[in-house]
Scaffold this active site. Structure first.
Site, mmCIF file in Angstrom:
data_model
loop_
_atom_site.group_PDB
_atom_site.id
_atom_site.type_symbol
_atom_site.label_atom_id
_atom_site.label_comp_id
_atom_site.label_asym_id
_atom_site.label_seq_id
_atom_site.Cartn_x
_atom_site.Cartn_y
_atom_site.Cartn_z
ATOM 1 N N LYS A 196 0.840 -1.209 0.000
ATOM 2 C CA LYS A 196 0.000 0.000 0.000
ATOM 3 C C LYS A 196 0.868 1.250 0.000
ATOM 4 C CE LYS A 196 -1.793 2.834 2.806
ATOM 5 N NZ LYS A 196 -1.752 4.059 1.984
ATOM 6 N N GLU A 271 10.206 1.099 10.292
ATOM 7 C CA GLU A 271 11.263 2.088 10.042
ATOM 8 C C GLU A 271 10.589 3.442 10.231
ATOM 9 O OE1 GLU A 271 13.310 4.661 8.921
ATOM 10 O OE2 GLU A 271 13.344 4.012 6.823
ATOM 11 N N CYS A 305 13.918 10.519 6.771
ATOM 12 C CA CYS A 305 13.825 10.061 8.159
ATOM 13 C C CYS A 305 15.152 10.255 8.895
ATOM 14 C CB CYS A 305 13.368 8.614 8.212
ATOM 15 S SG CYS A 305 14.306 7.552 7.116
ATOM 16 N N GLU A 402 10.235 15.759 15.138
ATOM 17 C CA GLU A 402 10.611 15.621 13.727
ATOM 18 C C GLU A 402 9.793 16.613 12.892
ATOM 19 O OE1 GLU A 402 9.516 11.900 11.650
ATOM 20 O OE2 GLU A 402 11.555 11.940 10.845
#
Ligand code: NDP
Length: 499
Positions: A196, A271, A305, A402
């Protein structure tokens, strides 16, 4: 003199691809959502609709999982020879290489990043990942074990078998890289897949589906469901017939995946996010550290990331590094990815742009100062100026959370123990970097940092062969390298008396 912008003409096949409603791949057929619904995907450089895509939800996920289950149980993929599996994956890489320009353009239009980047980094990396794991298909081995059980002599050995049906949920920052990084090891080990892609960037994964068919991967082995995370993604994560979920995305959604997976205790690899410290000591080669630090945060509009979003610079070099990184930032030409004059594209969506800008506002309200940037760029599309923030500290949201945009916070340090404590004072642990000419200090610092990857005198070097993943809340498991094969296999011990 201002440089004129240079629009790159869109490839005819790409124009045709986006003009047609895009369907999902289930059991080797291109199909609409059972509900008949579609959703738009946007060009982030303009904010205009780029294409319409089938909006899959639970019912479609059920169909896709049933296809993947049947394909796994009947075994047309896992039961062919490893060599043949490797050959087919290699062929997929060749097919992708032939159509590199189309994929590069489609990625640029759907995700926003500059075409130069998708041509030089994204699509070549995808090809490399496919070839790397094609090579592993013939090397997934068990071992023989000398055991000491009483009574008889035994032959004991292990088999490393495919884990089964895998659900793969991927994000929008590197859509193709994420798709191939997830698919390649799953295919190499003989698993079947329901993939997906993110709602913001579904197109290249769908186009890859065409090549998957052309390469000769049997029907049902790879199924691609487009739709929203809360519906299609959640249904996949909770599905009782899925044996494993591989997820890349936010830590927040990673936690939802873990809860959803608990129903049948499927295996999970994650992750997730990061807030990586990038540390410049006074004895670093400053001419490399400055562009290294700029690239660590501005590459891919900061939507990485492992971006070097917390830059720590030793007192003596602080002003020089802030000045150098800010100068480079202010020279970055921000513009549509399909213009050859653009160094940096838009962020992926209006939501992401607003999110980054609200972080900037929060930083300013807490006392941060922008040396350069600090706001949206232009009024059309979702552009954010490359931003360097100073007057920041570990209590501020911009330093703790983040941002996932082109925003770096720069902080001075003088004491190394204090620096290490600050660098590690985060729920994340994905990556870090150290810049110094002192080899002992470099390795001491690398050992003290709690992160899955530490770069010394470089930043962001990733390779299909080098494991990557997070300590702490940056994830579970390691992707890339041979470690990733462990995420897609079960170990079976076989034991028999031989005396
Ligand atoms: P998400 O974590 O929401 O999206 C990643 C993937 O998860 C997408 O395919 C998404 O689907 C899917 N998803 C969302 N909700 C669920 C759910 N309940 N169950 C199953 N799957 C789900 O990231 P966002 O797009 O919301 O980005 C927000 C922030 O996440 C970013 O600002 C950044 O901080 C971080 N992020 C980190 C990434 C990384 O590489 N580690 C990548 C992307 C984001 P859909 O998009 O279709 O809704």
């Amino acid at each position: 003199m201002a440089t004129a912008t240079q629009a790159i003409p869109v490839d005819e096949n790409v124009s045709k691809y986006v003009a047609k409603k895009r369907q999902m791949l289930i059991n080797g057929k291109w199909v609409d959502a059972a509900s008949g619904k579609t959703f738009p995907t946007y060009n982030p450089a303009t904010g205009e609709v780029l294409a319409h895509v089938a909006e899959g939800d639970k019912e479609d996920v059920d169909r896709a999982v049933a296809a993947a289950r049947a394909a796994f149980d009947k075994g047309p993929w896992r039961n062919i020879t490893p060599s043949e599996r490797g050959r087919v994956i290699w062929k997929l890489a060749d097919l992708l290489e032939k159509r590199l320009e189309e994929f590069a353009q489609l990625e640029c239009l759907d995700q926003g990043k500059p075409l130069g980047l998708t041509r030089m980094v994204d699509i070549p990396t995808s090809i490399d990942q496919l070839r790397y794991y094609a090579g592993w298909a013939t090397k997934v081995e068990g071992s023989t074990i000398p055991i000491s059980a009483h009574g008889a002599k035994f032959l004991a050995y292990t088999l490393r078998e495919p884990i089964g049906v895998v659900g793969q949920i991927i994000p929008w920052n590197f859509p193709m890289i994420m798709a191939t990084l997830k698919l390649a090891p799953a295919l190499a080990t003989g698993c079947t897949v329901v993939l997906k892609p993110a709602e913001q960037t579904p197109l290249t994964a769908l186009m890859l589906g065409e090549l998957i068919q052309e390469a000769g991967i049997p029907d049902g082995v790879v199924n691609i469901i487009t739709g929203y995370g809360e519906t299609a993604g959640a249904a996949l994560a909770a599905h009782p017939n899925v044996d494993k979920i591989a997820f890349t995305g936010s830590t927040e959604v990673g936690k939802l995946i873990v809860h959803a997976a608990a129903g049948n205790l499927k295996k999970v690899s994650l992750e997730l996010g990061g807030k990586s410290p990038n540390i410049v000591f006074h004895d670093a080669e400053i001419e490399s550290a400055i562009p290294g630090a700029a690239n660590a945060i501005f590459f891919n509009q900061g939507q990485v990331c492992c971006a070097g979003s917390r830059l720590y610079v030793e007192d003596k070099q602080f002003d020089k590094v802030v000045d150098g990184v800010s100068q480079l930032a202010s020279k970055i030409r921000v513009g549509p990815g399909m213009e050859s004059t653009s160094d940096m594209g838009p962020v992926v969506s209006e939501e992401q742009m607003n999110r980054v800008c609200s972080y900037l506002e929060s930083g300013f309200s807490e006392g941060a100062k922008a040396v350069t940037g600090g706001s949206r760029h232009g009024e059309k599309g979702y552009f954010v100026k490359p931003t360097v923030l100073v007057n920041t500290n570990e209590k501020m949201k911009v330093v703790r959370e983040e941002i996932f945009g082109p925003v770096v916070t720069v902080m001075p340090f003088s004491d190394v123990d204090d620096l290490i404590a600050k660098a590690n004072n985060t729920p994340y642990g994905l990556a870090a970097a150290v810049w110094t000419r002192d080899i002992k200090k470099a390795h001491r610092t690398a050992a003290a940092l709690r992160a899955g990857t530490v770069w010394i005198n470089c930043y962001g070097v990733l390779d299909s062969a080098m494991p990557f993943g997070g300590y702490k809340q940056s994830g579970w498991g390691r992707e890339m390298g041979k470690e990733m094969l462990e995420l897609y296999t079960e170990v079976k011990s076989v034991c028999t008396p031989i005396s």
